[in-house]
Write a protein that holds these residues in place. Structure first.
Motif, short mmCIF file in Angstrom:
data_model
loop_
_atom_site.label_atom_id
_atom_site.label_comp_id
_atom_site.label_asym_id
_atom_site.label_seq_id
_atom_site.Cartn_x
_atom_site.Cartn_y
_atom_site.Cartn_z
N GLY A 106 32.73 -17.76 66.31
CA GLY A 106 33.69 -17.68 65.22
C GLY A 106 35.12 -17.67 65.71
O GLY A 106 35.40 -17.60 66.92
N LEU A 107 36.03 -17.72 64.78
CA LEU A 107 37.45 -17.70 65.11
C LEU A 107 37.87 -16.32 65.60
O LEU A 107 37.30 -15.30 65.21
CB LEU A 107 38.28 -18.08 63.87
N LYS A 108 38.86 -16.30 66.45
CA LYS A 108 39.36 -15.04 66.98
C LYS A 108 39.95 -14.20 65.86
O LYS A 108 40.77 -14.67 65.06
CB LYS A 108 40.42 -15.30 68.05
N SER A 109 39.50 -12.95 65.81
CA SER A 109 40.00 -12.03 64.79
C SER A 109 41.30 -11.39 65.28
O SER A 109 41.40 -10.96 66.43
CB SER A 109 38.97 -10.95 64.51
N SER A 110 42.28 -11.33 64.40
CA SER A 110 43.57 -10.74 64.78
C SER A 110 43.46 -9.25 65.08
O SER A 110 44.28 -8.68 65.79
CB SER A 110 44.59 -10.96 63.66
N SER A 111 42.40 -8.62 64.54
CA SER A 111 42.23 -7.18 64.74
C SER A 111 41.36 -6.86 65.96
O SER A 111 41.18 -5.70 66.31
CB SER A 111 41.59 -6.55 63.50
N SER A 112 40.82 -7.89 66.61
CA SER A 112 39.91 -7.68 67.75
C SER A 112 40.67 -7.73 69.06
O SER A 112 41.63 -8.49 69.22
CB SER A 112 38.81 -8.74 67.75
N ASP A 113 40.22 -6.93 70.01
CA ASP A 113 40.87 -6.86 71.31
C ASP A 113 39.80 -6.66 72.38
O ASP A 113 39.56 -5.55 72.84
CB ASP A 113 41.87 -5.70 71.32
N TRP A 114 39.15 -7.76 72.78
CA TRP A 114 38.05 -7.69 73.74
C TRP A 114 38.56 -8.02 75.14
O TRP A 114 39.23 -9.03 75.34
CB TRP A 114 36.94 -8.66 73.35
N HIS A 115 38.21 -7.18 76.12
CA HIS A 115 38.68 -7.38 77.49
C HIS A 115 37.56 -7.44 78.52
O HIS A 115 37.80 -7.84 79.66
CB HIS A 115 39.64 -6.25 77.90
N TYR A 116 36.35 -7.01 78.15
CA TYR A 116 35.24 -6.95 79.08
C TYR A 116 34.00 -7.65 78.50
O TYR A 116 33.84 -7.71 77.28
CB TYR A 116 34.86 -5.50 79.40
N ILE A 117 33.15 -8.13 79.41
CA ILE A 117 31.83 -8.62 79.03
C ILE A 117 30.82 -7.94 79.94
O ILE A 117 30.92 -8.03 81.17
CB ILE A 117 31.71 -10.15 79.19
N THR A 118 29.87 -7.22 79.35
CA THR A 118 28.84 -6.53 80.12
C THR A 118 27.49 -7.19 79.86
O THR A 118 27.11 -7.42 78.71
CB THR A 118 28.77 -5.04 79.74
N LEU A 119 26.78 -7.48 80.95
CA LEU A 119 25.51 -8.22 80.89
C LEU A 119 24.33 -7.28 81.08
O LEU A 119 24.33 -6.43 81.98
CB LEU A 119 25.50 -9.32 81.95
N HIS A 120 23.31 -7.45 80.24
CA HIS A 120 22.12 -6.60 80.25
C HIS A 120 20.86 -7.46 80.30
O HIS A 120 20.89 -8.64 79.96
CB HIS A 120 22.04 -5.77 78.96
N HIS A 121 19.74 -6.81 80.68
CA HIS A 121 18.43 -7.37 80.36
C HIS A 121 17.76 -6.39 79.41
O HIS A 121 18.13 -5.22 79.34
CB HIS A 121 17.59 -7.63 81.61
N SER A 122 16.77 -6.88 78.67
CA SER A 122 16.11 -6.00 77.70
C SER A 122 15.12 -5.06 78.38
O SER A 122 14.70 -4.07 77.79
CB SER A 122 15.39 -6.83 76.64
#
Length: 249
Positions: A106-122
């Protein structure tokens, strides 16, 4: 000879034949099921895709065929499909193109501020966003922990990206500005599929481009300070993922 004696002799002969294995007993998966067909598994097919193509609940198929692990089916295996009269073509799950992933994100939300991506396995051999959401609610985690779930072909397509409700609401979990991505599988015991690997590369690339996330802020769950966990497992291809992301910049 009396009729009763004759019946006794015939009964004894039948039991002898039965014990010797000469009689074939029907192995129809369910006496209640009036009709169905047997599907012969071909290369590249998963139980999830087979069930979805026939529009039959995968849990019912597993129960009728006494399948415990949906990832463990073999080429040439006969699988009973209930309530079906004719075979249908099984289309393999197709890798999602980058443009389609952009639409998922989706389009970037003006209220969102994401700086990290964390990767998991189930840490499970099967699952999807729905089953994880149910499990996380039962553990009082407030519902699905992850923003995105990438399937392994069991309860969703191999490499299929599911968008969690937290992402749709742009809601962080317990770490602010941290996007959570989970690949279905236990990567202490198995490896991520090529389709999962490719889907993850595309998804992370889109998220980095959208939110300006630096390479240094892409991490494994176990890389977070104070987290005593093996997640996402010893076989998770973290180094190759980072190398490929750098190459594609």
């Amino acid at each position: 000879m009396k009729i009763s004696d004759l019946k006794l002799i015939i009964g004894s002969i039948f039991l002898t034949i039965l014990a010797s294995g000469c009689v074939t007993i029907s192995t129809q998966p369910s006496m209640r099921q009036t009709y169905g067909i047997y599907h012969i598994v071909e290369r590249g097919q998963t139980l999830y895709r087979i069930s979805k193509s026939y529009n039959v609940d995968i849990n019912q198929v597993m129960r009728l065929n006494k399948i415990i692990d949906p990832t463990q089916i073999d080429i040439g295996q006969r699988i009973f499909i209930p309530g079906v009269r004719l075979p249908v073509p099984i289309e393999p799950y197709k890798s999602i193109p980058r443009e389609a992933i952009k639409k998922l994100v989706g389009l970037k939300s003006s209220s969102s501020d994401w700086h990290y991506i964390t990767l998991h396995h189930s840490a499970t051999h099967e699952g999807n966003a729905v089953t994880f959401d149910r499990n996380h609610r039962s553990r009082r985690m407030g519902g699905l922990f992850y923003h995105f779930v990438i399937g392994n072909g069991t309860l969703s397509g191999d490499g299929e990206i599911e968008v969690g409700w937290r992402w749709k609401k742009q809601e962080a979990v317990n770490r602010p500005a941290d996007i959570q991505i989970c690949l279905v599988g236990n990567f202490n015991e198995e490896k991520a599929s090529r389709s999962q690997h490719d889907a993850l590369i595309k998804l992370v690339s889109v998220l980095r481009e959208q939110y300006g996330i630096s390479m240094q802020n892409i991490r494994r769950h176990k890389d977070i300070e104070g987290k005593a966990t093996e997640c996402p497992g010893e076989s998770f291809p973290f180094n190759s993922i980072i190398a490929e992301l750098k190459k594609n910049r």
